[in-house]
Scaffold this active site. Structure first.
Site, PDB file in Angstrom:
ATOM      1  N   ASN B 418      -2.477  -6.399  -1.223  1.00 34.98           N
ATOM      2  CA  ASN B 418      -2.998  -6.231  -2.574  1.00 34.98           C
ATOM      3  C   ASN B 418      -3.978  -5.062  -2.629  1.00 34.98           C
ATOM      4  O   ASN B 418      -3.630  -3.980  -3.094  1.00 34.98           O
ATOM      5  CB  ASN B 418      -3.643  -7.535  -3.055  1.00 34.98           C
ATOM      6  CG  ASN B 418      -3.991  -7.494  -4.535  1.00 34.98           C
ATOM      7  OD1 ASN B 418      -3.963  -6.446  -5.155  1.00 34.98           O
ATOM      8  ND2 ASN B 418      -4.327  -8.637  -5.102  1.00 34.98           N
ATOM      9  N   ASP B 419      -5.179  -5.274  -2.128  1.00 33.45           N
ATOM     10  CA  ASP B 419      -6.212  -4.244  -2.232  1.00 33.45           C
ATOM     11  C   ASP B 419      -5.769  -2.898  -1.645  1.00 33.45           C
ATOM     12  O   ASP B 419      -6.139  -1.846  -2.152  1.00 33.45           O
ATOM     13  CB  ASP B 419      -7.491  -4.691  -1.518  1.00 33.45           C
ATOM     14  CG  ASP B 419      -8.129  -5.876  -2.226  1.00 33.45           C
ATOM     15  OD1 ASP B 419      -7.926  -6.008  -3.447  1.00 33.45           O
ATOM     16  OD2 ASP B 419      -8.815  -6.665  -1.557  1.00 33.45           O
ATOM     17  N   VAL B 420      -4.970  -2.941  -0.569  1.00 30.84           N
ATOM     18  CA  VAL B 420      -4.596  -1.690   0.093  1.00 30.84           C
ATOM     19  C   VAL B 420      -3.589  -0.884  -0.718  1.00 30.84           C
ATOM     20  O   VAL B 420      -3.196   0.208  -0.316  1.00 30.84           O
ATOM     21  CB  VAL B 420      -4.018  -1.941   1.515  1.00 30.84           C
ATOM     22  CG1 VAL B 420      -5.056  -2.594   2.396  1.00 30.84           C
ATOM     23  CG2 VAL B 420      -2.751  -2.763   1.462  1.00 30.84           C
ATOM     24  N   THR B 421      -3.152  -1.432  -1.881  1.00 32.41           N
ATOM     25  CA  THR B 421      -2.235  -0.684  -2.740  1.00 32.41           C
ATOM     26  C   THR B 421      -2.891  -0.340  -4.074  1.00 32.41           C
ATOM     27  O   THR B 421      -2.246   0.211  -4.961  1.00 32.41           O
ATOM     28  CB  THR B 421      -0.982  -1.526  -3.062  1.00 32.41           C
ATOM     29  OG1 THR B 421      -1.396  -2.690  -3.792  1.00 32.41           O
ATOM     30  CG2 THR B 421      -0.267  -1.967  -1.799  1.00 32.41           C
ATOM     31  N   ALA B 460     -11.016  -8.234  -2.161  1.00 30.82           N
ATOM     32  CA  ALA B 460     -12.201  -7.522  -2.617  1.00 30.82           C
ATOM     33  C   ALA B 460     -12.675  -8.047  -3.974  1.00 30.82           C
ATOM     34  O   ALA B 460     -13.730  -7.674  -4.456  1.00 30.82           O
ATOM     35  CB  ALA B 460     -11.929  -6.029  -2.701  1.00 30.82           C
TER      36      ALA B 460
END
Lengths: 100, 491
Positions: B418-421, B460
């Site tokens: 999620n956050d890494v995209t 996050a």
């Protein structure tokens, strides 16, 4: 060995470690952690000395317990690393894939 | 003073063991040489073990009353009972270790590594304690007075070992789900932690002046406490940094004990492991664009989650697709890039995913995998899972190697990440993850994003604007079930 000799080994080994670890491919970072874990159990050397020494029973039992803990790590760490590394395979050539 | 010097052959053997350990890590520079590397590691350990057992073989004092006069030849000076106990201790450890290594699921690897770290830490404490109780055996004392330099070394070894132990136990409990992954924040924790750390340093320093038991044992006890206090406030997804950091500590503990024993194998290993863990922590922090201090200070993902949830972004319109839609889109594609994350590990979806990849390849689609450095709960976590599912490692790419390819890709398939995209990391200065390197999935023609529901946010605690883009199709389901459905539609 005097303290300075030992310290020299330590400092140089830190540099060796720095360069060797940067050359590890990120895909193998998990096996890297597993294998560093296994080799840091070289602390078993200290546990063996304590276990083998006569005189202080308390120290001997601490040593034997240390030997058990470090052995778990040594055998488990190397075995699980070997298991992981065996899974990393290259793309088979197309001819081989047909047979699967 | 510093004990009798080791015979040359013993010192040489330890040096060779140390070199084997260097070669073991060197082998990991490529999967091709990695198995040979592991064998070097095993060889090094065998050399260190045998050398120690031979040189420090347990001996009975000649005038021991236990021995009858007839048993008093050369062979009988060996203490066979103790040797047997040692062999039994090694055997017990070997059985536990081998059985665990064989049975453990690959998805549980982070927990296992944390558990192993805790054992190294505890072993270091035990060795330091044994050296404290019986310093003569380690050649570091004369007439019951321990050499002051050795006191510092063993004090540090015990303290670092204790921190490694209790920290790893907490990390294990969090990774294993026995303890909430949410950060637990004590009021005034920074003050308490710094105070305890200062106290430990003070005690170790005082230990050089006074070798009374209370000094040694209080330092050990406080170190156990600080390991606990340090890791409790750190959230689940920061665990890659924590696990690497504890890896590093276990190395420093071994190095400190190596100083005490003047053992080059231990010093070299300690330095290697210490730097390895430190470098991994650094790589993980850089991949999150956060400083090491801020990770260690903890608390990330707690307060922010509340703020993000109140943002009210949940009601924005998005496109929802089915497994059939996804299968159709990917079949038509020229290239599909799969982006796995921790969610894939939780759902155990890697095998189904590989099946999907195989079917797509049969359709002539090029399939690649893109791995963000902090995807998962430990460095390299995703790579191991994909390898387990028989994904060839040359189809798996790191962030910087594949990021430019998204623009030329038809479908980006995000599963469990999620956050890494999140494109907000590139554009939104107010976002808590601003500046973090992310995968440019939104540049692909179509983004397929598997998510359990629209409700939750990433670790996050920020909403992902990727969900609401025109080229994104949300696949709302359990990751494994969704992939299996896609496989069915493809078949």
């Amino acid at each position: 060995m005097d303290f300075i000799t030992i310290l020299s080994i330590f400092v140089l080994a830190c540099f060796v470690g720095y360069y060797v670890v940067w050359s590890v491919t990120p895909a193998l970072h998990t096996p890297l952690m597993a294998v560093t874990n296994a080799i840091s159990s070289v602390i078993i050397v200290g546990a063996l000395i304590a276990a083998a020494a006569a005189g202080v029973p308390g120290a001997k039992w601490l040593g034997l317990t240390g030997v058990v803990l470090a052995s778990i790590n040594i055998f488990g760490g190397f075995a699980v690393t070997a298991r992981m590394l065996a899974m990393y395979k290259k793309k088979p050539s197309s001819a081989q894939r047909e047979h699967r | 003073m510093h004990g009798a010097a080791l015979p040359s052959w013993v010192a040489l053997a330890y040096l060779i063991a140390g070199v084997c350990f260097i070669l073991a890590l060197r082998g990991l520079s490529s999967p091709v040489s990695s198995q040979r590397g592991n064998r070097f590691g095993i060889a090094g350990m065998a050399i260190a073990l045998v050398t120690t057992l031979v040189h420090y073989a347990p001996r009975l004092a000649i005038d021991d009353d236990f021995l009858g006069s007839e048993a008093r030849d050369v062979g009988s000076t060996f203490d066979w009972l103790t040797l047997g106990e040692i062999a039994a201790a090694i055997a017990i450890g070997a059985v536990i270790g081998l059985v665990t290594a064989r049975r453990i699921a690959m998805t549980a690897m982070p927990q296992l590594v944390a558990a192993f770290h805790s054992l190294v830490g505890l072993a270091a404490v035990l060795v330091a304690a044994a050296a404290y109780l019986n310093p003569e055996a380690f050649g570091i004392a004369a007439g019951g007075v321990i050499n002051p330099v050795s006191r510092v070394e063993m004090g540090l070894g015990a303290a670092i070992g204790a921190i490694t132990f209790s920290g790893s136990v907490i990390a294990f409990l969090k990774l294993n789900g026995n303890m909430s992954g949410k950060p637990i924040l004590l009021p005034g924790r920074h003050v308490i932690n710094l105070g305890v750390l200062a106290l430990i340093v003070g005690l170790v320093a005082y230990f050089t002046q006074d070798q009374s038991p209370w000094v040694f044992w209080s330092a050990v006890a406080l170190s156990f406490a600080i390991g606990f206090l340090l890791i409790v406030p750190i959230g689940g997804a920061d665990m890659p940094v924590v696990v690497s950091m504890l890896n590093s500590y276990s190395g420093w503990a071994a190095a400190a004990m190596g100083f005490t024993l003047q053992n080059s194998a231990m010093i070299i290993t300690g330095a290697l492991v210490g730097s390895s863990g430190a470098i991994l922590s650094y790589i993980m922090c850089r991949a999150m664009n956060r400083s090491f201090i801020s990770v260690i200070a903890g608390g990330f993902g707690g307060d922010a989650a509340a703020a993000g949830g109140a943002g009210g972004a949940i009601d924005r319109p998005y496109k929802r697709g089915s497994a059939e839609d996804a299968a159709f889109l990917m079949k038509q594609a020229e290239q599909v890039i799969i982006v796995p994350g921790y969610g894939m590990a939780v759902a155990q979806a890697q095998h189904a995913l590989r099946e999907m990849g195989d079917l797509l390849k049969k359709e002539g689609v090029s399939v690649k995998y893109a791995i963000h450095p902090v995807a998962g709960r430990m460095p390299g976590h995703m790579n191991v899972l994909l390898a387990e599912a028989n994904v060839p490692y040359d189809e798996v790419f790191e962030l910087e190697d594949i990021n430019s390819e998204f623009a030329r890709t038809d479908v980006a398939f995000v599963i469990g990440a999620n956050d890494v995209t999140n494109p907000a990391a590139k554009t939104d200065r107010s976002s808590p993850i601003y500046g973090m390197p992310v995968l440019d999935v939104e540049k692909a023609k179509t983004v397929l994003f598997i998510k359990r529901s629209m409700g939750g946010v990433g670790y996050a605690g920020v909403d992902n604007e990727l969900f609401y883009r025109d080229n994104t199709m949300m696949l709302l389901a359990d990751a494994k079930k969704m992939v299996e459905d896609i496989v069915k539609s493809l078949g």
